[in-house]
Design an enzyme around this catalytic site. Sequence first.
Site, PDB file in Angstrom:
ATOM      1  N   ASP A 170      -8.127  -5.707   6.359  1.00 59.91           N
ATOM      2  CA  ASP A 170      -7.658  -6.449   5.185  1.00 59.91           C
ATOM      3  C   ASP A 170      -6.217  -6.942   5.363  1.00 59.91           C
ATOM      4  O   ASP A 170      -5.494  -7.120   4.399  1.00 59.91           O
ATOM      5  CB  ASP A 170      -7.786  -5.604   3.918  1.00 59.91           C
ATOM      6  CG  ASP A 170      -6.967  -4.307   3.969  1.00 59.91           C
ATOM      7  OD1 ASP A 170      -6.283  -4.059   4.981  1.00 59.91           O
ATOM      8  OD2 ASP A 170      -7.024  -3.540   2.999  1.00 59.91           O
ATOM      9  N   CYS A 206       0.806  -1.222   0.000  1.00 60.91           N
ATOM     10  CA  CYS A 206       0.000   0.000   0.000  1.00 60.91           C
ATOM     11  C   CYS A 206       0.844   1.278   0.000  1.00 60.91           C
ATOM     12  O   CYS A 206       0.314   2.362  -0.198  1.00 60.91           O
ATOM     13  CB  CYS A 206      -0.947   0.003   1.194  1.00 60.91           C
ATOM     14  SG  CYS A 206      -0.112   0.012   2.797  1.00 60.91           S
ATOM     15  N   HIS A 256      -4.250   4.652  10.011  1.00 58.98           N
ATOM     16  CA  HIS A 256      -5.559   4.000  10.115  1.00 58.98           C
ATOM     17  C   HIS A 256      -5.376   2.494  10.238  1.00 58.98           C
ATOM     18  O   HIS A 256      -4.343   1.958   9.854  1.00 58.98           O
ATOM     19  CB  HIS A 256      -6.414   4.316   8.883  1.00 58.98           C
ATOM     20  CG  HIS A 256      -6.790   5.759   8.793  1.00 58.98           C
ATOM     21  ND1 HIS A 256      -5.972   6.697   8.210  1.00 58.98           N
ATOM     22  CD2 HIS A 256      -7.882   6.422   9.242  1.00 58.98           C
ATOM     23  CE1 HIS A 256      -6.548   7.893   8.298  1.00 58.98           C
ATOM     24  NE2 HIS A 256      -7.708   7.748   8.910  1.00 58.98           N
TER      25      HIS A 256
END
Length: 139
Positions: free
Chosen positions: A111, A67, A107
């Site tokens: 997942d 990410c 955050h």
Amino acid sequence: MQQVEITKTDEEWRKQLTPEQYAVLREKGTERPFTGKFEDHYEPGIYTCAACGNELFQSATKFDAGCGWPSFYEALDKTKIIEKLDKSHGMMRMEIMCAKCGGHLGHVFNDGPQDKTGLRYCVNSVSLDFKKKDSLGTK
């Protein structure tokens, strides 16, 4: 919401933190993905809050989520992190903050690795410092 231990004025935080750290930790900003110093960092040790030194994550729980930010599947101790619903930017997310100073970390999402906790603590590198395993008094 639990009470933070360290409270400082904005001026005190601005003197202590770099402008980028202040923008993320105190103003809930986000660093650009794939730019943080800890995104591809995998040394053994403990990740701490850059503002107050609170120990937050063990390196053994860090994983590559792809990410662009450091990701962990578990906090060192859940009492060291505050979770708060974040409805900003038209999204519903769970914000994570340092329980000691209230600094914005990032955050947490559902997942993460399913064979572990299923969580992904997505954290800004600028919100973190790092203590190498050797400096922790363990070999």
